[in-house]
Scaffold this active site. Structure first.
Site, PDB file in Angstrom:
ATOM      1  N   SER A 184       0.846  -1.187   0.000  1.00 36.14           N
ATOM      2  CA  SER A 184       0.000   0.000   0.000  1.00 36.14           C
ATOM      3  C   SER A 184       0.887   1.245   0.000  1.00 36.14           C
ATOM      4  CB  SER A 184      -0.954  -0.043   1.200  1.00 36.14           C
ATOM      5  OG  SER A 184      -1.988   0.902   1.062  1.00 36.14           O
TER       6      SER A 184
ATOM      7  N   GLU B  15      -1.996  -3.364  -7.469  1.00 36.01           N
ATOM      8  CA  GLU B  15      -3.159  -3.619  -6.613  1.00 36.01           C
ATOM      9  C   GLU B  15      -3.727  -2.272  -6.206  1.00 36.01           C
ATOM     10  OE1 GLU B  15      -3.668  -3.142  -3.080  1.00 36.01           O
ATOM     11  OE2 GLU B  15      -1.828  -1.986  -2.919  1.00 36.01           O
TER      12      GLU B  15
ATOM     13  N   HIS C 219      -5.247  -5.764  -0.661  1.00 42.44           N
ATOM     14  CA  HIS C 219      -6.077  -5.397   0.484  1.00 42.44           C
ATOM     15  C   HIS C 219      -7.239  -6.348   0.726  1.00 42.44           C
ATOM     16  CE1 HIS C 219      -4.008  -1.550  -0.227  1.00 42.44           C
ATOM     17  NE2 HIS C 219      -4.310  -1.238   1.021  1.00 42.44           N
TER      18      HIS C 219
END
Length: 328
Positions: free
Chosen positions: A112, A207, A276
């Protein structure tokens, strides 16, 4: 093309540091993660780990100082990020000004917002681990936790990712680089704008969470227009969580990704258990990989760590890029 460095492998009982370089860490999720890690390693962290200043884990200078400590302390054998969120971009100029002597090969684990830290390490040709943050670790299935520990402790290459969904066929070999799409797009125009252009072919990992299709379009378009994708020869998509517009007239997030990347003309797969969602398989960034989109498989030819002293990951051989050639 110069070689990449892999850090030494960990052993149970080694000292590892936990840092919060981005967003504040929820204590109810931090403590179980620390307990899980302490069951295997000696865990240390700076006093500011639980700090909070709005949407940040404390002020920028302290977060940078604690990150620099963890990355440079020779007694620390790995660096685990407690959470993603937001914050690394705020002190990116200072991070990029860190002396080269502090960029030692050490496993850095996270995803992230930690994409920024991975890009910073890649600029020094250091392998890192795209994997769960501490607050996510305890919610993952046991096989993902074990995969992370195996990647940290065993120098061999990890098993392939199988069962990927073929969106565009073909085979490609390159360095596995990437991470969070939004963060990668925000690196355009910064000191890390060339993070996806190491001077050799790249298999791009992407992602995302919480970005609507038009924002995904914007991020991918920004990367394309900036030239950031010029060395990409294949793309692997992880989870795109909560990225649908909720409007029947709005294209799906996946269809937007396919449409925006189609001009690259490279193999493309989705369905990697990374990101996630309910899974987050740890993978080595900077490793040599082969994406066989025809078979729906991502194969690894390097691990994340080495035996003993930092090991060298050889440059990709030009002949290794031929789809008919053997493993690079």
């Amino acid at each position: 093309m110069s070689s990449w460095l892999r850090p030494p492998a960990l052993r149970p009982g080694d000292r590892v540091a936990v840092v919060a370089p981005s967003g504040p860490v929820p204590p109810e999720r931090l403590e179980p993660g620390l307990a899980l890690l302490r069951a295997r390693y000696e865990v240390v962290h700076a006093p500011g780990l639980r700090s909070r200043t709005g949407y940040l884990a404390g002020e920028d200078g302290r977060r940078l100082a604690e990150l620099r400590w963890a990355l440079s302390d020779p007694s620390v054998q790995a660096v685990f990020c407690a959470r993603g969120g937001y914050g690394l971009l705020r002190y990116l100029p200072a991070l990029c000004a860190v002396p080269e002597a502090e960029r030692r090969p050490v496993p850095v684990v996270g995803f992230s917002d930690i994409t920024v830290l991975h890009a910073w390490a890649a600029s020094a040709r250091l392998t890192t681990i795209h994997g769960p943050v501490l607050t996510q670790l305890v919610s993952l299935p046991p096989e993902d936790v074990e995969a992370l520990f195996a990647l940290l402790e065993h120098p061999g290459h990890p098993p392939p990712l199988e069962g990927l969904v073929t969106l565009r066929p073909g085979r490609a070999r390159g360095r596995l680089l990437g991470g969070n799409l939004e963060l990668l797009s925000r690196l355009c125009g910064t000191a890390l704008s060339s993070a996806l252009r190491p001077g050799e072919p790249v298999v791009l990992l992407l992602e995302e969470i919480g970005e609507q299709p038009y924002r995904i379009d914007r991020a991918l378009t920004q990367l394309r227009l900036s030239g950031a994708l010029d060395e990409v020869v294949g793309v692997v998509l992880g989870d795109f969580v909560a990225c649908e517009g909720g409007d029947g007239a709005t294209p799906s997030a996946l269809s937007v990704v396919v449409e925006r990347l189609d001009a690259l003309g490279v193999p493309l797969c989705s369905g990697a258990p990374i990101g996630h969602g309910t899974r987050n398989r740890a993978v080595p960034l900077g490793a040599r990989v082969e994406l066989d989109a025809d078979a729906g498989v991502l194969r690894f030819y390097d691990g994340a760590v080495s035996v003993g002293a930092p090991g060298v990951v050889s440059p990709l051989r030009p002949e290794g890029l031929c789809a008919q050639a053997g493993p690079p």
